[in-house]
Structure formats: structure tokens, C-alpha cells
Design an enzyme around this catalytic site. Structure first.
Site, PDB file in Angstrom:
ATOM      1  N   CYS A   1       0.819  -1.226   0.000  1.00  0.00           N
ATOM      2  CA  CYS A   1       0.000   0.000   0.000  1.00  0.00           C
ATOM      3  C   CYS A   1       0.846   1.267   0.000  1.00  0.00           C
ATOM      4  CB  CYS A   1      -0.984  -0.027   1.172  1.00  0.00           C
ATOM      5  SG  CYS A   1      -0.228   0.090   2.814  1.00  0.00           S
TER       6      CYS A   1
ATOM      7  N   HIS B   1      -2.537   1.355   6.893  1.00  0.00           N
ATOM      8  CA  HIS B   1      -2.908   1.221   5.481  1.00  0.00           C
ATOM      9  C   HIS B   1      -3.105   2.607   4.878  1.00  0.00           C
ATOM     10  CE1 HIS B   1      -4.235  -1.131   2.029  1.00  0.00           C
ATOM     11  NE2 HIS B   1      -5.152  -0.204   1.819  1.00  0.00           N
TER      12      HIS B   1
ATOM     13  N   HIS C   1      -5.862   1.739  -4.211  1.00  0.00           N
ATOM     14  CA  HIS C   1      -4.951   1.221  -3.190  1.00  0.00           C
ATOM     15  C   HIS C   1      -4.555  -0.206  -3.530  1.00  0.00           C
ATOM     16  CE1 HIS C   1      -7.892  -1.173  -0.440  1.00  0.00           C
ATOM     17  NE2 HIS C   1      -8.409  -1.088  -1.637  1.00  0.00           N
TER      18      HIS C   1
END
Length: 374
Positions: free
Chosen positions: A289, A337, A349
Site C-alpha cells: 500500500c 494502510h 490502493h
């Protein structure tokens, strides 16, 4: 709790179950079979998924989904720690290399200064003797050079100036070598942490894969469809199989980025749709990510740090109501994240292993904050 057995796997009877030794009565044979069954049940509890006896009810796919999601999230926390340790290790290696080069350069100058002192001493000796202080400083023990430097500084002679210069060079070499030793120790500690985080990531991902293995192919496919993880990306439109409905749900044209750099970052992220999640990766073939957001903004001319918990502090903090395309959006209380906002409540993402880079709503995970690189 005995681990579940997939319906598509046939449970075979263990070879010990029907076996009776010659001369052993039926009751003894039953006792042996019972002991074998208990042993196998214990093994199943420890992590084996095949054995004798009736399997426990298989957990519902939703239960597996939640357990797997928790494992992926824990793996991502460890991944960010791994990324941070790797960044620190890379920095320490670069610093150590520079220090070693500098130590070598200063050592060459030190040796040249010592050679000059030796020549000076030989000349003094031939002309009638060497100053006792110079003899002291030309001994094999460098510390005696430093100890004698203060004496020489009180002597207004050419020898004093030369030896004092040597002493300064010796001190600078020592300082560089001490810094190199400290950097080496830091590198060793960082590499130890790197190994620890790598093991944690691998274990979490292995546990998630074992859970998924106990779903039928149909159940796994259904989970993938529900999460928008299957299909192939159409990089021309940004549609990602079932994720296409998320793109088409945007009203009108995609929101305009607030600047050219943000626009390039968004364009890069759209071009990465469909590429696999690879933990620790920064592209070009795969990303995790924070690797995706770092690479996206690098294409826009902005250098971001490597981890989620450092990226959130780079640039200007942005309220959720003020999000604009290109902003970094962060999730979970531990900031584990990150995605790249593209407008309309959506982001691009890299979700987790098995799920390629894709478009998703920012409401998909617990929102923790946002920042605008600058």
C-alpha cells in the site's frame, strides 16, 4: 477446537484405525484404536486438518472472511514495520559506506603527515639530533602523539606545527572510525528487527492462506467477487472487473486534481490498477500500500517516506470533508494502510496479497486521517 475440513476434501480413514495386532483381543484393539484417534485429534487441534473421526462443522464463509481480513491487517502492520526497518537499514548501509570512504581518505592524509614527520626527524637527526619531544611523538603508540601534542603547541617550532597537524588528523580519523562502529551496531540491530518483522508477515499470510484453503473453490470465488478482487484491469478506463461499478458510480468525469503533481500521482496510480499486491514492494511490477503511494507521488516529483506512519506526517493534514484527488488517505488506529484518493469517495490502493491494485470506497476501512503531499 478442531480445525474445519473442506467439503471438497474426502476424509480418509487413518491406517491405524482398523489394524489389530495378532493375538490381541477385540477390547484391546478397540483401546488401541481409541488411543490412536485421540492422538490424531490432538494433532488436528495443533494445526492438522485431516484425521479420523467426524470433523467439526465448517465455519461459515463470513466467519472465514473476517478471520482472514484480521490476519491481513495484522500482516500489514508488520509489513509497515518491515518497510520502516528496511528503510533504516538502507540508510545505515549508505552512511557506513560513506564513513568507510571518509575514514580511508583521512587515513591516507594521516599516513602522509606521519611520513612527513619521519622525514623531518631523519633530517634533524643527521643535523645533530632529534628533539626529545619529537621522538616521543614518533613512537609506535598514537596516543602518545596526542598526549604530547599539548607540549608541542607550547613550542614555537616547525616540528611542533607539523606534529600538531598530525595529531588533529589522528583525532579526526578516530572520530570517523567511532561513528562507523556505532553505525555498524545500529545496522546489526536494524537487520535483526527486519528479520523479525519478515517472519511475522510470512506467518500471518500463511495463516490466512490455510484458512482460505478450507473453503471450497466456489466459496473462495464468491469471497473474491464480494471484495472486488477478481477480473482483469482495464488500464485505459480504470475499470477493474467487478470494481467497474465503483468507477461508473462516479458522477460525471473524475474529479480534477488540485495541481499537476497530484494529477501525475493519480495518473500513475490508475496505470497501476490490476498489478499484484507484493508486500515490501515499490513497483514497477507490484506494490504494497505505501509502496504504491510512494511510487505514485514520486512520478509527480515528490519524495515520500516509505511507511504509512511516516507518510501521514509528510505534507499538510487534510480534513475528510476537504479531500481532493491525490491526497493520501489512511486507515486503522495504527495508521497501517494508505490509499490515494481520486474523488467521489473513492481511492486507488493495494489491498493485500491476492487482491490487485484497485479502486475502492474509502468507507471500506476505518478512516484514520489524510494528508496532502507538498
Amino acid at each position: 477446537m478442531t480445525a474445519p475440513v473442506a467439503s471438497h476434501r474426502r476424509t480418509t480413514q487413518h491406517p491405524l484405525a482398523p489394524f489389530a495386532l495378532p493375538g490381541v483381543g477385540a477390547r484391546t484393539a478397540r483401546t488401541a484404536r481409541t488411543a490412536a484417534t485421540l492422538a490424531l485429534a490432538g494433532a488436528a487441534t495443533a494445526g492438522a486438518f485431516d484425521g479420523t473421526g467426524q470433523a467439526a462443522p465448517r465455519p461459515a464463509p463470513d466467519q472465514v472472511k473476517h478471520q482472514v481480513a484480521a490476519l491481513y491487517q495484522e500482516a500489514e502492520v508488520a509489513t509497515q514495520k518491515y518497510n520502516g526497518a528496511k528503510e533504516q537499514a538502507d540508510t545505515a548501509r549508505a552512511e557506513l559506506s560513506a564513513l568507510q570512504d571518509e575514514a580511508a581518505r583521512r587515513t591516507r592524509k594521516l599516513n602522509a603527515a606521519r611520513a612527513e614527520l619521519g622525514t623531518m626527524a631523519a633530517t634533524e637527526y643527521r643535523s645533530g639530533g632529534v628533539d626529545p619531544t619529537v621522538r616521543l611523538l614518533l613512537s609506535a603508540d598514537p596516543q602518545r602523539y596526542l598526549d604530547g601534542a599539548t607540549v608541542l603547541e607550547r613550542v614555537g617550532s616547525h616540528q611542533a606545527t607539523a606534529v600538531a597537524g598530525y595529531a588533529r588528523r589522528l583525532g579526526s580519523v578516530r572520530q570517523i572510525r567511532e561513528r562507523a562502529e556505532a553505525t555498524t551496531e545500529r545496522l546489526v540491530r536494524t537487520e535483526s528487527a527486519l528479520k523479525k518483522h519478515r517472519v511475522t508477515v510470512v506467518r500471518k499470510l500463511d495463516s490466512a492462506e490455510r484458512l482460505l484453503d478450507h473453503l471450497t473453490d466456489e466459496q473462495r470465488a464468491r469471497m473474491a467477487r464480494a471484495a472486488g478482487q477478481d477480473g482483469h484491469a482495464d488500464r485505459g478506463t480504470g475499470r477493474d472487473g467487478p470494481q467497474g461499478d465503483l468507477v461508473s458510480s462516479l458522477t460525471g468525469a473524475p474529479a480534477a486534481a488540485p495541481g499537476s503533481r497530484a494529477a501525475r500521482a493519480v495518473s500513475f496510480a490508475r496505470g497501476a490498477i490490476g498489478k499484484p499486491y507484493i508486500w515490501g514492494a515499490t513497483g514497477p511490477s507490484g506494490f504494497d500500500c505505501s509502496g504504491l503511494t510512494q511510487a505514485a507521488w514520486k512520478s509527480g516529483g515528490i519524495s515520500l517516506p516509505r511507511t504509512t506512519y511516516t507518510q501521514i506526517n509528510s505534507g499538510q493534514r487534510v480534513a475528510r470533508s476537504e479531500l481532493a484527488p491525490g491526497d493520501l488517505v489512511f486507515f486503522y488506529s495504527g495508521i497501517s494502510h494508505v490509499g490515494l484518493y481520486i474523488g467521489g469517495g473513492k481511492m486507488i490502493h493495494a489491498p493485500h496479497p491476492g487482491a490487485p491494485v484497485r479502486i475502492a470506497p474509502i468507507d471500506e476501512m476505518p478512516f484514520a486521517g489524510a494528508s496532502r503531499p507538498a
